[in-house]
Design a protein around this motif. Structure first.
Motif: not given
Length: 459
Positions: A117, A121, A124, A127, A143, A149-151, A331, A344
């Motif tokens: 992650v 990044r 990505l 979220i 993450v 927040e990426l996942g 992700v 997701v």
């Protein structure tokens, strides 16, 4: 509409072996660090859905992929999106690092290492934080980068478990050990009783990495976490006394002839699934040390009358038991499309988790909506740690979440199959099993030197 492709069966207790003859297209592309995207499933009706198709890249195969298919089938039912799964093996980094046509880029990828992650990044999409509202802050922080927040942590695992055959312990009059020294004593009793104490899937280097990670984390958590940070003092960390002591403890566990069914040479040819089969189907060993994902393999291959239990990975005497975890984080790849966002969001839900939880080999870190009774009983009864498996994973050690070193370290030492730490630990097992110059102490010195040399390649 033609029938959808399904994963090919693998040999009992193992994984599909390499093809015979010359190199395959996949082998060549892997050597070139180019991603291979193989569609393995489309959860679709014969007509096109109103909303389109979501593409998700995964590293899973076998029973894990089959369980994930069930989750995606329900997502299709509730969302009206089709889903196409792309099987990419260990090519996640190549996929995320490659510049390929937008039409070839998945909407969602499942990453098995927190460091991926961080490393990718820029590819990505953040979220919606509300999706993770029921997840522990310590997991979310893993993450979260620069406030984004990426996942979403979809599937996690407890990797500090030792599974065993109770009747074999009873046969030689031993109980599950509570510390590492007791474990060595128990193994000697099994050997004296004519039973190999351990099965290990050493052909899969990550198994040996999990062994080393558990021993070092139980021995010296600060040193363990120092190595995982990949900082400029990594060489000094690897040359420290706790690393040498952890390797020595491993050597003491593995050194005695007869410890593994078929010996060290066979252990190095044994994959993870087969090591479980060696214990619970063939009865060739008493224990296998690995995560809660041992359970589905037992359920698939062991007979109904085979007794199964587990104990926590024993720490050195007087130390706190390790809680080592693994996990897969969903992700969104840029530019995120509505279907990817919806998938997701769904994977963060209790509904999605409960579909897989019931089958085992899956732990949800959600704080609600996934009750204990949804897990197989072995996850909750007995509870030798004082906490059910899911609680252990969610809470870690005093709120600290510790992944295996092979999930954290980067560069040449990070490696993978036949490379880096995985290969070095396989060499260490070979040296310990063969005896020779310097015994365990000599093997420890050579292993530390090999680790430091690998780190030096990145400089």
């Amino acid at each position: 509409m033609p029938p959808e492709p399904t994963p090919q069966p693998t040999p009992e207790g193992g994984h599909a072996g390499p093809s015979q003859g010359g190199p395959t297209r996949r082998t060549v592309l892997t050597a070139l660090s180019l991603p291979v995207l193989t569609p393995v499933l489309a959860t679709a009706s014969c007509g096109r859905s109103r909303l389109g198709t979501v593409r998700v890249a995964v590293q899973w195969s076998g029973w894990e992929l089959a369980a994930f298919q069930q989750v995606l089938a329900q997502f299709t039912n509730v969302s009206n999106y089709d889903v196409q799964v792309l099987s990419i093996g260990s090519n996640i980094d190549a996929l995320l690092g490659a510049q390929v046509a937008r039409a070839s880029v998945p909407d969602v990828a499942m990453l098995s290492q927190p460091g991926q992650v961080q490393g990718h990044r820029h590819r990505l999409e953040p979220i919606d934080p509300t999706w993770a509202a029921s997840f522990p802050r310590a997991w979310r922080d893993l993450v979260t980068i620069d406030g984004a927040e990426l996942g979403i942590w979809f599937k996690t695992a407890h990797k500090s478990m030792v599974w065993y055959r109770p009747e074999m312990f009873e046969r030689v009059g031993i109980r599950p050990p509570t510390d590492y020294q007791d474990w060595l004593t128990a193994n000697r009793a099994l050997l004296d009783g004519g039973l190999p104490p351990l099965a290990v899937g050493a052909a899969d280097g990550w198994v040996l990495s999990d062994w080393f990670s558990n021993v070092l984390l139980g021995l010296d958590p600060p040193t363990y976490r120092r190595l995982g940070r990949n900082g400029p003092d990594a060489v000094d960390g690897w040359r420290s006394d706790p690393v040498a002591e952890a390797l020595t403890l491993l050597g003491q566990m593995w050194v005695r002839p007869g410890t593994f069914p078929g010996g060290v040479r066979r252990a190095l040819l044994t994959q993870f699934d087969e090591s479980v089969v060696d214990v619970f189907t063939r009865g060739q060993a008493a224990t296998v040390a690995e995560g809660d994902f041992v359970y589905p393999v037992i359920a698939r291959y062991a007979g109904s009358g085979v007794s199964t239990s587990w104990f926590p990975f024993p720490p050195p005497q007087g130390r706190r038991r390790p809680v080592l975890v693994g996990g897969d984080v969903a992700v969104l790849l840029r530019p995120a499309r509505p279907g990817g966002r919806e998938l997701v969001s769904y994977l963060a839900s209790a509904e999605a988790a409960n579909i897989w939880v019931r089958q085992g080999g899956f732990v949800s870190v959600r704080g609600d909506g996934v009750p204990a009774q949804e897990y197989p009983p072995v996850y909750n009864e007995p509870v030798p740690t004082g906490r059910p498996v899911p609680d252990d994973v969610r809470e870690g050690t005093n709120g600290v979440i510790d992944f295996s070193l092979s999930d954290q370290i980067t560069g040449p030492l990070g490696g993978g199959d036949g490379r880096g730490l995985w290969r070095i630990l396989q060499d260490f097992l070979t040296q310990v099993g063969a005896g020779g110059s310097g015994g365990i102490d000599g093997a420890v010195r050579r292993t530390v030197d090999a680790i430091v040399a690998q780190i030096g390649q990145a400089r």
